[in-house]
Design an enzyme around this catalytic site. Structure first.
Site, mmCIF file in Angstrom:
data_model
loop_
_atom_site.group_PDB
_atom_site.id
_atom_site.type_symbol
_atom_site.label_atom_id
_atom_site.label_comp_id
_atom_site.label_asym_id
_atom_site.label_seq_id
_atom_site.Cartn_x
_atom_site.Cartn_y
_atom_site.Cartn_z
ATOM 1 N N GLU A 262 34.630 42.589 39.419
ATOM 2 C CA GLU A 262 34.684 42.562 40.884
ATOM 3 C C GLU A 262 35.542 43.706 41.443
ATOM 4 O OE1 GLU A 262 34.336 41.921 44.722
ATOM 5 O OE2 GLU A 262 33.223 40.708 43.277
ATOM 6 N N THR A 307 28.490 42.629 46.744
ATOM 7 C CA THR A 307 28.367 42.008 45.421
ATOM 8 C C THR A 307 26.957 41.501 45.176
ATOM 9 O OG1 THR A 307 30.697 41.384 45.372
ATOM 10 C CG2 THR A 307 29.205 40.152 43.948
ATOM 11 N N HIS A 424 39.607 40.795 43.909
ATOM 12 C CA HIS A 424 38.874 40.854 45.173
ATOM 13 C C HIS A 424 39.872 41.076 46.309
ATOM 14 C CE1 HIS A 424 36.314 39.842 48.543
ATOM 15 N NE2 HIS A 424 35.263 39.674 47.742
ATOM 16 N N HIS A 486 31.126 47.260 43.037
ATOM 17 C CA HIS A 486 31.279 48.196 44.154
ATOM 18 C C HIS A 486 32.717 48.679 44.184
ATOM 19 C CE1 HIS A 486 33.256 44.964 46.392
ATOM 20 N NE2 HIS A 486 32.223 44.185 46.129
#
Length: 734
Positions: A262, A307, A424, A486
């Site tokens: 993530e 995501t 995150h 990403h």
């Protein structure tokens, strides 16, 4: 001046004061948050300054037709709140995603609130109060009766004149925008929303996007098989590449384990902070490990779906949508021909997703059914508290550890995906004992400082899981794929991040923003000896056909927009979702960019005639590629085509509830008996969770309690020998 101030007591006065303050807030957003909307000439700036006035005034002036004073002032307040919410909502969204709210993101975001989305994670700044100050002041003045309500109805004729003036201002703005960028709405809204916001404003962009959402729905209803044939011909003639015969089937019948890193960008690989590696384990995999194929120029290609867009590309080899998330806007009814279904139907793979958040987030619980995932272990399967979870779900170490009782029950070969969440934004939630003191930084930006800590935690989590895979014997029977979905750092945070990359933040350019879109991609095939770092330019769209060929699957009949990373004669460009692109020689940051950069040096380029022809050709290919993918998805064209040997997924056969999942896995073990290929069956019913070792004290204690009894989720017994071994290991780690 006194006359101007007294005008606030009139109906027209309160309206135009409201228009002024919404305009002012919009200007602050345009220039302080939206980076001036990348304006490049005086016409851009003039239109940007004028565009909020006409649109805002039109809706505000409609209240002048209301005669009753209470309803009039209530209407003004409502429109004021809507206008302020529109501006501020886009500010928050832009800070996180460098993009503007769309109909799909608003509707999708509304569904996320209360379903795993933590409001505390929204990037709110202390000075944001300025965007609400006018509303607070006006309401206070009304309560204190410092502003008097105008008893006099405005009159229909006078109200009509005010509305007409507003429409005239908007019309002039629209004309100026279309003159500056021809076919602004009909073409550019699909091309880059920055154009529409720059020339027309935030409200018109939302209306334009709403129209295109409606058009897309209509297109889906009117689509036919002939539309699909065009896409099929394009794939056949432009995208499909035969695989390298030396690589075909080298991972045949192996388990596939995808680890979704993530918000993990390539810049973290080999990065040192305070002289210490941020991600030492992932570095060890990346740096010339003989079984690992590592890609140094691998780009995320996500859009607003972030995501979920990355997942969609890896599962279907199609792009996400121009605006919003495909998962949330189309996922309920979309026809997918995805990895779990293809692997199941060709080679009998079972499948599962392990995720720390709730199943409704990004509509995964419905999308995964349509993709053919047999199992989805979401937050409802994990016992969570403040110590083992963050705002985005269960922490990664706990996710890996708690997944084992389910992982070991899956029939082999299996295709599983782990969606990590600890790393995150805003990168908070770690306890002090989970942070590394050696990585403490004082960048002046909490997001950047936290990012190093959560990325390090993720690195440790992956290492612990790898150690388990090796101890359990799964490692040698699997191919492990690690990928970043990403970027992790964006917007204003890049200024604090830049020095750690050796870049002067004052010299930061769109080229640097584009290079920040690189993410790790590694394929670990245990037993291989020629693994190495590959510098070829590639993206997430290419993963699916690459893996299929490694697993020995013929992809020629499937509709996939990616190209096998090991194939010869690959097209050397990476298409970004914003219509920008990267090639080995030239980089164009976005479809609207007027500046090209040397990919190797990062310096701006003045293109020669030959280079311009080359750039135009690449842009044409990128535009066509994205357009074809969008057509396929928005019109759901795969419903018109079933490849030979493939059966359309029946989503109704999948249930992801905790009870049904446990019952199904248990019954499967019983029914197959000696034919069961699960790790649990191979171990004669003895759980391998004993083999998971961690340096996390709380998690270690939890595992110890499980070892002393049975594993509650499965009722499987652990071995006394393993208990003894692990007990001493846990004591040493503590």
């Amino acid at each position: 001046m006194k006359k101007i101030l007294s005008s606030i007591h009139t109906r027209a006065g309160i309206i135009w004061y409201s228009v002024f303050f919404i305009w002012l807030k919009t200007m602050l957003a345009y220039f302080l948050v939206f980076q001036g909307l990348h304006s490049v000439n005086p016409a851009d700036y003039i239109l940007m300054v004028v565009n909020p006035i006409g649109f805002t005034a039109f809706f505000m002036c409609l209240t002048l037709f209301v005669k009753r004073k209470q309803l009039f002032y209530l209407g003004v307040l409502i429109w004021n709140l809507i206008g302020s919410l529109l501006v501020y909502g886009n500010i928050l969204y832009y800070r996180e995603f460098s993009d503007f709210l769309s109909i799909n993101t608003i509707s999708g975001g509304a569904g996320m609130v209360g379903k795993g989305f933590d409001l505390a994670s929204i990037p709110v700044h202390w000075f944001d109060i300025i965007f609400w100050l006018d509303v607070i002041v006006f309401v206070t003045l009304f309560i204190l009766k410092k502003i008097k309500m105008d008893e006099r109805p405005y009159g229909a004729y006078r109200a009509f004149k005010q509305v007409s003036v507003s429409l005239m201002i908007f019309g002039i703005t629209f004309w100026g925008g279309d003159m500056t960028e021809h076919r602004l709405v009909s073409r550019q809204a699909q091309y880059d929303d920055t154009y529409v916001v720059r020339y027309l404003g935030l409200g018109p962009w939302l209306v334009t996007d709403g129209w295109y959402t409606h058009v897309a729905n209509q297109a889906r209803a009117l689509a036919s098989k002939s539309d699909f044939t065009k896409v099929q011909d394009y794939i056949k003639n432009n995208r499909y590449l035969a695989p390298d015969v030396k690589m075909v089937g080298i991972a045949k019948n192996r388990n596939v384990i995808e680890i979704h890193l993530e918000s993990f960008q390539q810049d973290l690989i080999n990065l040192k902070v305070n002289g210490q590696e941020v991600t030492p384990f992932l570095n060890s995999l990346y740096n010339n490990n003989p079984s690992v194929y590592s890609f140094s120029n691998f780009f995320n290609q996500v859009g607003q779906g972030k995501t979920s867009d990355a997942e969609n590309m890896l599962e279907t080899s199609t792009f996400g949508l121009p605006t919003g998330s495909l998962f949330t806007s189309l996922g309920n009814s979309q026809t997918f021909q995805s990895m779990p279904a293809i692997l199941n139907q060709t080679d009998g793979y079972s499948s599962a997703v392990f995720h720390g958040n709730v199943g409704s987030f990004y509509n995964r619980i419905n999308v995964y059914r349509n993709m053919g995932y047999q199992n989805f272990f979401d937050q409802s399967f994990w016992s969570m508290n403040a110590q083992d979870s963050t705002a985005w779900g269960i922490k990664d170490k706990y996710l890996f550890a708690d997944s084992i009782p389910y992982l070991e029950q899956l029939q082999q070969p299996f295709y599983v995906k782990y969606l990590t969440v600890t790393n995150h934004t805003p990168y908070t939630g770690l306890e002090k004992n989970e942070e590394d003191p050696a990585l403490v930084t004082n960048s002046g930006d909490a997001v950047v400082d936290n990012y190093f800590q959560t990325a390090h935690y993720l690195d440790q989590s992956v290492e612990e899981f790898f150690n388990y895979l090796k101890a359990s014997g799964l490692y040698d029977k699997s191919v492990i794929v690690l990928y970043g979905d990403h970027y992790g750092i964006s917007g204003s945070d890049t200024k604090a991040f830049a020095p750690y990359l050796g870049i002067n933040p004052d010299n930061w350019t769109d080229y640097d923003n584009t290079m920040m879109q690189r993410v790790p991609f590694m394929i670990d095939i245990p037993g291989m000896k020629d693994g190495h770092i590959i510098n070829e330019y590639a993206g997430e769209i290419d993963v699916m056909p690459t893996l299929e060929h490694l697993l020995g699957i013929n992809t020629q009949s499937y509709i996939q927009f990616g190209q096998d990373l090991f194939s010869n004669n690959r097209q050397q460009f990476v298409a970004l979702r914003n219509q920008g692109w990267v090639t080995p020689t030239i980089t164009k940051p976005s479809g609207t960019s007027t500046v090209y950069y040397d990919t190797k040096t990062g310096q701006p380029l003045t293109l020669s005639a030959t280079q311009q022809t080359y750039a135009n050709n690449i842009q044409s290919q990128v535009t066509t590629l994205l357009s074809m993918s969008d057509t396929l998805n928005t019109e759901d064209l795969l419903r018109f085509y079933t490849p030979t040997g493939f059966t359309t997924v029946d989503s109704s056969q999948y249930s992801y509830s905790v009870n049904s999942t446990k019952q199904r896995l248990s019954q499967q073990q019983d029914n197959l008996k000696a034919k069961s290929t699960s790790l649990l069956s191979e171990n004669h019913g003895i759980s391998s969770q004993d083999l998971f070792k961690t340096d996390e004290p709380i998690l270690s204690d939890q595992l110890e309690k499980l070892r002393d009894n049975t594993i509650p989720s499965t009722g499987v017994q652990t071995s006394s020998a393993n208990k003894s071994t692990q007990h001493s290991s846990s004591a040493a780690s503590k």
